[in-house]
Design an enzyme around this catalytic site. Structure first.
Site, mmCIF file in Angstrom:
data_model
loop_
_atom_site.group_PDB
_atom_site.id
_atom_site.type_symbol
_atom_site.label_atom_id
_atom_site.label_comp_id
_atom_site.label_asym_id
_atom_site.label_seq_id
_atom_site.Cartn_x
_atom_site.Cartn_y
_atom_site.Cartn_z
ATOM 1 N N TYR A 110 0.868 -1.178 0.000
ATOM 2 C CA TYR A 110 0.000 0.000 0.000
ATOM 3 C C TYR A 110 0.904 1.227 0.000
ATOM 4 O O TYR A 110 2.084 1.146 -0.356
ATOM 5 C CB TYR A 110 -0.909 -0.116 1.238
ATOM 6 C CG TYR A 110 -2.053 0.836 1.312
ATOM 7 C CD1 TYR A 110 -2.960 0.957 0.261
ATOM 8 C CD2 TYR A 110 -2.252 1.613 2.459
ATOM 9 C CE1 TYR A 110 -4.029 1.845 0.357
ATOM 10 C CE2 TYR A 110 -3.322 2.492 2.549
ATOM 11 C CZ TYR A 110 -4.199 2.605 1.490
ATOM 12 O OH TYR A 110 -5.246 3.477 1.577
ATOM 13 N N ARG A 142 -5.924 10.644 -10.732
ATOM 14 C CA ARG A 142 -5.305 11.274 -9.554
ATOM 15 C C ARG A 142 -4.811 10.173 -8.632
ATOM 16 O O ARG A 142 -5.453 9.814 -7.657
ATOM 17 C CB ARG A 142 -6.334 12.175 -8.851
ATOM 18 C CG ARG A 142 -5.802 13.171 -7.882
ATOM 19 C CD ARG A 142 -5.373 12.557 -6.542
ATOM 20 N NE ARG A 142 -6.420 12.306 -5.587
ATOM 21 C CZ ARG A 142 -6.447 11.243 -4.780
ATOM 22 N NH1 ARG A 142 -5.528 10.307 -4.827
ATOM 23 N NH2 ARG A 142 -7.434 11.089 -3.918
ATOM 24 N N LYS A 182 -5.891 -1.810 -2.792
ATOM 25 C CA LYS A 182 -7.039 -1.556 -1.907
ATOM 26 C C LYS A 182 -7.802 -2.858 -1.647
ATOM 27 O O LYS A 182 -8.260 -3.113 -0.538
ATOM 28 C CB LYS A 182 -7.989 -0.530 -2.538
ATOM 29 C CG LYS A 182 -7.416 0.888 -2.618
ATOM 30 C CD LYS A 182 -7.659 1.683 -1.342
ATOM 31 C CE LYS A 182 -7.032 3.070 -1.433
ATOM 32 N NZ LYS A 182 -7.172 3.849 -0.208
ATOM 33 N N GLU A 194 -12.017 5.152 -6.566
ATOM 34 C CA GLU A 194 -10.714 5.427 -5.963
ATOM 35 C C GLU A 194 -9.851 6.230 -6.925
ATOM 36 O O GLU A 194 -9.694 5.865 -8.096
ATOM 37 C CB GLU A 194 -10.031 4.077 -5.663
ATOM 38 C CG GLU A 194 -8.867 4.151 -4.723
ATOM 39 C CD GLU A 194 -9.244 4.477 -3.282
ATOM 40 O OE1 GLU A 194 -10.089 3.793 -2.711
ATOM 41 O OE2 GLU A 194 -8.651 5.442 -2.740
ATOM 42 N N ASP A 195 -9.328 7.320 -6.443
ATOM 43 C CA ASP A 195 -8.328 8.105 -7.161
ATOM 44 C C ASP A 195 -8.783 8.587 -8.549
ATOM 45 O O ASP A 195 -7.999 8.580 -9.512
ATOM 46 C CB ASP A 195 -6.993 7.343 -7.210
ATOM 47 C CG ASP A 195 -6.368 7.252 -5.813
ATOM 48 O OD1 ASP A 195 -7.054 7.581 -4.824
ATOM 49 O OD2 ASP A 195 -5.199 6.871 -5.713
ATOM 50 N N ASP A 197 -13.864 6.531 -1.653
ATOM 51 C CA ASP A 197 -12.926 6.386 -0.542
ATOM 52 C C ASP A 197 -12.184 7.695 -0.255
ATOM 53 O O ASP A 197 -11.939 8.032 0.904
ATOM 54 C CB ASP A 197 -11.923 5.292 -0.932
ATOM 55 C CG ASP A 197 -11.065 4.854 0.225
ATOM 56 O OD1 ASP A 197 -11.542 4.912 1.366
ATOM 57 O OD2 ASP A 197 -9.927 4.434 -0.029
ATOM 58 N N ASP A 198 -11.840 8.422 -1.304
ATOM 59 C CA ASP A 198 -11.050 9.653 -1.122
ATOM 60 C C ASP A 198 -11.881 10.750 -0.469
ATOM 61 O O ASP A 198 -11.371 11.541 0.320
ATOM 62 C CB ASP A 198 -10.497 10.110 -2.473
ATOM 63 C CG ASP A 198 -9.626 9.025 -3.079
ATOM 64 O OD1 ASP A 198 -8.632 8.654 -2.446
ATOM 65 O OD2 ASP A 198 -9.981 8.513 -4.163
ATOM 66 N N ASN A 216 -0.370 11.633 0.196
ATOM 67 C CA ASN A 216 0.406 10.416 -0.090
ATOM 68 C C ASN A 216 1.047 10.517 -1.462
ATOM 69 O O ASN A 216 0.561 11.278 -2.300
ATOM 70 C CB ASN A 216 -0.536 9.200 -0.083
ATOM 71 C CG ASN A 216 -1.158 8.966 1.273
ATOM 72 O OD1 ASN A 216 -0.489 9.044 2.281
ATOM 73 N ND2 ASN A 216 -2.451 8.700 1.288
HETATM 74 N N1 LIG Z 1 -4.519 9.906 4.037
HETATM 75 C C1 LIG Z 1 -5.501 9.472 3.305
HETATM 76 O O1 LIG Z 1 -6.216 8.534 3.676
HETATM 77 C C2 LIG Z 1 -5.786 10.124 2.014
HETATM 78 C C3 LIG Z 1 -4.919 10.994 1.456
HETATM 79 N N2 LIG Z 1 -5.208 11.580 0.271
HETATM 80 C C4 LIG Z 1 -4.184 12.429 -0.309
HETATM 81 O O2 LIG Z 1 -4.635 13.750 -0.369
HETATM 82 C C5 LIG Z 1 -4.040 14.399 -1.477
HETATM 83 C C6 LIG Z 1 -5.107 15.173 -2.214
HETATM 84 O O3 LIG Z 1 -6.080 14.302 -2.689
HETATM 85 P P1 LIG Z 1 -7.453 14.891 -3.271
HETATM 86 O O4 LIG Z 1 -8.106 15.757 -2.302
HETATM 87 O O5 LIG Z 1 -8.210 13.759 -3.802
HETATM 88 O O6 LIG Z 1 -6.893 15.752 -4.486
HETATM 89 P P2 LIG Z 1 -7.602 16.922 -5.248
HETATM 90 O O7 LIG Z 1 -6.876 17.082 -6.517
HETATM 91 O O8 LIG Z 1 -9.058 16.717 -5.283
HETATM 92 O O9 LIG Z 1 -7.330 18.214 -4.326
HETATM 93 C C7 LIG Z 1 -6.096 18.811 -4.163
HETATM 94 C C8 LIG Z 1 -6.309 20.185 -3.607
HETATM 95 O O10 LIG Z 1 -5.050 20.708 -3.239
HETATM 96 C C9 LIG Z 1 -4.939 22.025 -3.758
HETATM 97 N N3 LIG Z 1 -3.541 22.347 -3.996
HETATM 98 C C10 LIG Z 1 -2.691 21.841 -4.898
HETATM 99 N N4 LIG Z 1 -1.496 22.418 -4.783
HETATM 100 C C11 LIG Z 1 -1.592 23.324 -3.799
HETATM 101 C C12 LIG Z 1 -0.691 24.245 -3.214
HETATM 102 N N5 LIG Z 1 0.571 24.322 -3.625
HETATM 103 N N6 LIG Z 1 -1.146 25.026 -2.220
HETATM 104 C C13 LIG Z 1 -2.404 24.937 -1.802
HETATM 105 N N7 LIG Z 1 -3.301 24.083 -2.297
HETATM 106 C C14 LIG Z 1 -2.894 23.286 -3.289
HETATM 107 C C15 LIG Z 1 -5.753 22.008 -5.029
HETATM 108 O O11 LIG Z 1 -6.063 23.339 -5.354
HETATM 109 P P3 LIG Z 1 -6.934 23.760 -6.641
HETATM 110 O O12 LIG Z 1 -8.318 23.290 -6.313
HETATM 111 O O13 LIG Z 1 -6.820 25.232 -6.665
HETATM 112 O O14 LIG Z 1 -6.341 23.064 -7.796
HETATM 113 C C16 LIG Z 1 -6.934 21.161 -4.587
HETATM 114 O O15 LIG Z 1 -7.878 21.958 -3.931
HETATM 115 C C17 LIG Z 1 -3.356 13.315 -2.277
HETATM 116 O O16 LIG Z 1 -1.978 13.369 -2.039
HETATM 117 C C18 LIG Z 1 -3.898 12.040 -1.721
HETATM 118 O O17 LIG Z 1 -2.940 11.016 -1.745
HETATM 119 C C19 LIG Z 1 -6.382 11.389 -0.381
HETATM 120 C C20 LIG Z 1 -7.287 10.526 0.121
HETATM 121 C C21 LIG Z 1 -7.031 9.772 1.335
HETATM 122 C C1 LIG Z 2 -5.094 6.810 0.700
HETATM 123 C C2 LIG Z 2 -5.750 7.223 -0.511
HETATM 124 O O1 LIG Z 2 -6.830 6.768 -0.819
HETATM 125 C C3 LIG Z 2 -5.121 8.190 -1.354
HETATM 126 O O2 LIG Z 2 -4.065 8.706 -1.000
HETATM 127 O O3 LIG Z 2 -5.669 8.460 -2.414
HETATM 128 MG MG LIG Z 3 -7.330 7.105 -2.835
#
Ligand SMILES: NC(=O)C1=CN([C@@H]2O[C@H](COP(=O)(O)OP(=O)(O)OC[C@H]3O[C@@H](n4cnc5c(N)ncnc54)[C@H](OP(=O)(O)O)[C@@H]3O)[C@@H](O)[C@H]2O)C=CC1
Ligand SMILES: CC(=O)C(=O)O
Ligand SMILES: [Mg+2]
Length: 641
Positions: free
Chosen positions: A189, A242, A260, A332-333, A355-356, A497
């Site tokens: 993972y 993503r 997953k 997912e993603d 999941d996200d 991540n």
């Molecule tokens: N720990 C866990 O269980 C999980 C972790 N994650 C992690 O979270 C991260 C984001 O995932 P997700 O939300 O789906 O992605 P998205 O693409 O949906 O969202 C990313 C967000 O970050 C913003 N962003 C990007 N660069 C910057 C920056 N330099 N400064 C400020 N804001 C910024 C984007 O802005 P804008 O909208 O303006 O483009 C957007 O709003 C990934 O790395 C993923 O691995 C996700 C799911 C689960």
């Molecule tokens: C953990 C997870 O689902 C992610 O980073 O997208």
């Molecule tokens: Mg994910």
């Protein structure tokens, strides 16, 4: 014994007719074999007996055909099927007899036990001589595999060894993973799965899931039918746009659904045969991959708009048609411009879970509920600031708001006012409302524009800072120090991540806050010693939630996901954190207990489903925790008669 005729019995088992023989030799061969037994359907008492007779019959038929050509004096190679002598432009049939005995049994990951086949089994299943004489226990195999995996220096090599084991001996793979979950989770993972996806084209050996590309448009149902297992209960699907915080990896995102679903089985006890990983390939906008000769996906830019929507709709329809109302589809993603729309479009017609958006929300809320034992005060006493306003950020924000609204009996709109988000353009404020994506609009509060995170911290004065930006190193020394200046115990979550994208490391969080931060991260960090005290950072990862959550849905026959179930899952997880865990600075229980934790989560989710009238498995089991445990897949070997 069975009273059914062999043919009808095999039909019931889903055994297929031998197909498309081309040469007269092959036709005779086909006629003599008549049927090919499907290996995955063995198991029940009577079935096995009949299967054995089919095995015998098939062997005899095989021998008869093999003996048919005149044997060459002194040996020699015979091209029985005419494959070797065929030229490239002549067609041959891909012959395959999938009866689980002898060599085939050793190559069948569902039933293979390797050296653990005992003497009786070796005799009964034509294994004599195919294995060296030693007979070993599954526990010894686990010990040996762990020893071997620890020899690899590179995480990717460990990952490949694990995938190889999964392909060779499924039960041993899960036994190993469950017994060593804390050590192996980072291998199968995050973070290693991220690197595996980046290099998927190069390390690709055997298909591990189903690939549905634009080429399959119009025949997705047919493609789904090619998957060998029929009783699918969970699909994890990605379109690869993503992948973690690594961006668009196209078809190579397959590593994510595969990983997953391995966790669905190892952590949540869902049978592996009920799990189906799927990658939807609509192209990629990743130029590097498009120019990579080893890239395994469609070599075109991503399809969007109607073309994308039509393919997804055909997929969603076909899945429900084939597997029924209760098939759980976990998105997912996906990139956020599709993820929210898919969830709301199919949330009312299918059992879907993102999941996200939802799993992440539930795990973070659990950590925050648990943190109340360390940082006094209710959730409604906090101010929350997010870096990142996408799926994870806004998903978490909304669930926190729902929980606050529930706890304080106030409208959710009021609760939202405690939560602020920063995206790539700065703080989300009302003057930006018109240009915001729909999922950001509820967070556009009255405030003057703010460009940087540090300025936002100084203005908003958050007690909780959550990183969901997908961009590493954003929580600089200045950021952490600003949080530590405002708060005695700043809560800081770096959720992005894999590790390379984490907003800060555990070491940075503890050092820059003089050991005062309450820290958790999406990918694991080792314990940190600060001024003689050892801090164990928690892993705020949706892997704590989705396996138990999914099990709860499946075991209760739930037909729709509801936010209340996410809240129930958070509360169940938070309740599993012990004082001993808190004393080490942990907001989550150790993964070592994850099966017990998943059973608790599953029970609470199922209970909520029954309460909401969304569960169809009736009557409701009396003890849902026990029932969840009894539903869990056990990877111990079975004895073969
Ligand atoms: N720990 C866990 O269980 C999980 C972790 N994650 C992690 O979270 C991260 C984001 O995932 P997700 O939300 O789906 O992605 P998205 O693409 O949906 O969202 C990313 C967000 O970050 C913003 N962003 C990007 N660069 C910057 C920056 N330099 N400064 C400020 N804001 C910024 C984007 O802005 P804008 O909208 O303006 O483009 C957007 O709003 C990934 O790395 C993923 O691995 C996700 C799911 C689960
Ligand atoms: C953990 C997870 O689902 C992610 O980073 O997208
Ligand atoms: Mg994910």
């Amino acid at each position: 014994m069975m009273s059914l005729s062999r043919t009808s019995f095999l039909n019931n088992l889903g055994v297929s007719e031998l197909y498309n023989p081309v040469s007269s030799k092959q036709k005779r061969y086909a006629a003599s074999l008549k049927v090919v037994a499907s290996t995955s359907r063995t198991g029940d008492r009577n079935g096995t007996v009949v299967m054995e007779s089919v095995v015998k019959e098939t062997r005899e038929a095989l021998t008869a055909v093999e003996e048919e050509p005149k044997s060459a004096v002194g040996g020699g190679v015979q091209d029985v099927y005419g494959e070797d002598s065929a030229t490239e432009d002549q067609f041959v049939t891909p012959w395959n007899v999938s009866v689980a005995s002898g060599y085939t049994l050793l190559r069948d990951p569902h039933h293979n036990k390797g050296l653990a086949f005992n003497d009786k089994e070796r005799d009964a299943h034509y294994l004599r001589g195919l294995l060296p004489p030693a007979v070993v226990s599954q526990d010894l195999q686990v010990k040996k595999m762990m020893h071997n995996i620890r020899q690899y220096q590179l995480p990717l090599h460990k990952y490949m060894a694990m995938m190889d084991l999964q392909e060779r001996n499924q039960k041993l793979f899960y036994k190993l993973l469950i017994a060593n979950v804390e050590e192996l989770l980072p291998v199968v993972y995050t973070p290693t799965v991220g690197e595996a996806c980046q290099k998927y084209g190069s390390i690709y050996m055997r298909p591990q899931g189903l690939y549905i590309s634009l080429n399959e448009k119009g025949r997705i149902l047919e493609v789904l039918r090619n998957w060998p297992e029929k009783n699918i209960q969970v699909i994890v699907v990605t379109d690869g746009e993503r992948i973690l915080g690594l961006g668009d990896l196209g078809c190579q995102g397959m590593g994510i659904p595969v990983g997953k679903l391995a966790l669905y089985t190892a952590l949540g006890g869902v049978r592996p045969s009920a799990c189906l990983p799927i990658t939807i390939d609509v192209g990629t906008n990743n130029e590097e991959l498009l120019n990579d000769e080893f890239y395994i996906g469609l070599r075109q830019k991503r399809a969007t708009g109607q073309e994308y929507a039509e393919l997804m709709h055909e997929f969603m329809t076909a899945v429900k048609q084939l597997y029924g109302e209760k098939i759980l589809i976990q998105f997912e993603d996906f990139a956020n411009h599709n993820a929210f729309d898919l969830l709301s479009k199919y949330g009312t017609t299918h059992l879907v879970f993102n999941d996200d958006i939802q799993g992440t929300a539930s795990v973070v809320l659990a950590g925050l509920i648990a943190s109340q034992k360390v940082v006094k005060g209710a959730l409604s006493d906090h101010r929350y600031l997010f870096l990142g306003a996408g799926e994870a950020g806004t998903g978490i924000a909304e669930l926190i708001a729902l929980e606050i609204a529930k706890q304080t009996n106030t409208p959710v709109e009021e609760a939202r006012k405690k939560i602020w988000l920063v995206d790539s353009k700065g703080l989300i404020v009302s003057s930006r409302r018109e240009s915001l994506q729909h999922f950001k609009k509820p967070w556009a509060h009255e405030h003057e524009p703010v460009k940087t995170l540090v300025d936002a911290i100084n203005d908003i004065k958050p007690t909780v800072l959550i990183g969901t930006s997908g961009v590493g190193k954003q929580f600089t020394k200045e950021v952490v120090e600003a949080m530590a200046t405002i708060n005695e115990k700043p809560i800081i979550f770096s959720l992005s991540n894999p590790t390379s994208q984490s907003e800060c490391t555990a070491e940075e969080a503890y050092n820059w806050s003089q050991g005062r931060a309450i820290f958790a991260s999406g990918s694991p960090f080792p314990p940190v010693e600060y001024e003689g005290k050892v801090f164990v950072p928690g892993q705020a990862n949706n892997a704590y939630i989705f396996p138990g959550f999914g099990l709860g849905l499946l075991m209760s026959g739930t037909i729709r996901v509801h936010d209340e179930m996410l809240l129930a899952a958070s509360e169940a997880l938070a309740a599993q954190v012990s004082q001993e865990n808190f004393d080490k600075g942990m907001l989550y229980p150790p993964f070592a207990n994850i099966r017990k934790i998943s059973a608790e989560i599953a029970a609470k989710v199922a209970a909520k489903a029954y309460e909401l009238g969304l569960a169809t498995r009736l009557p409701q089991p009396k003890d849902l925790v026990k029932y969840a445990e009894s539903c869990m897949y056990c990877p111990s070997y079975r004895n073969y008669r």
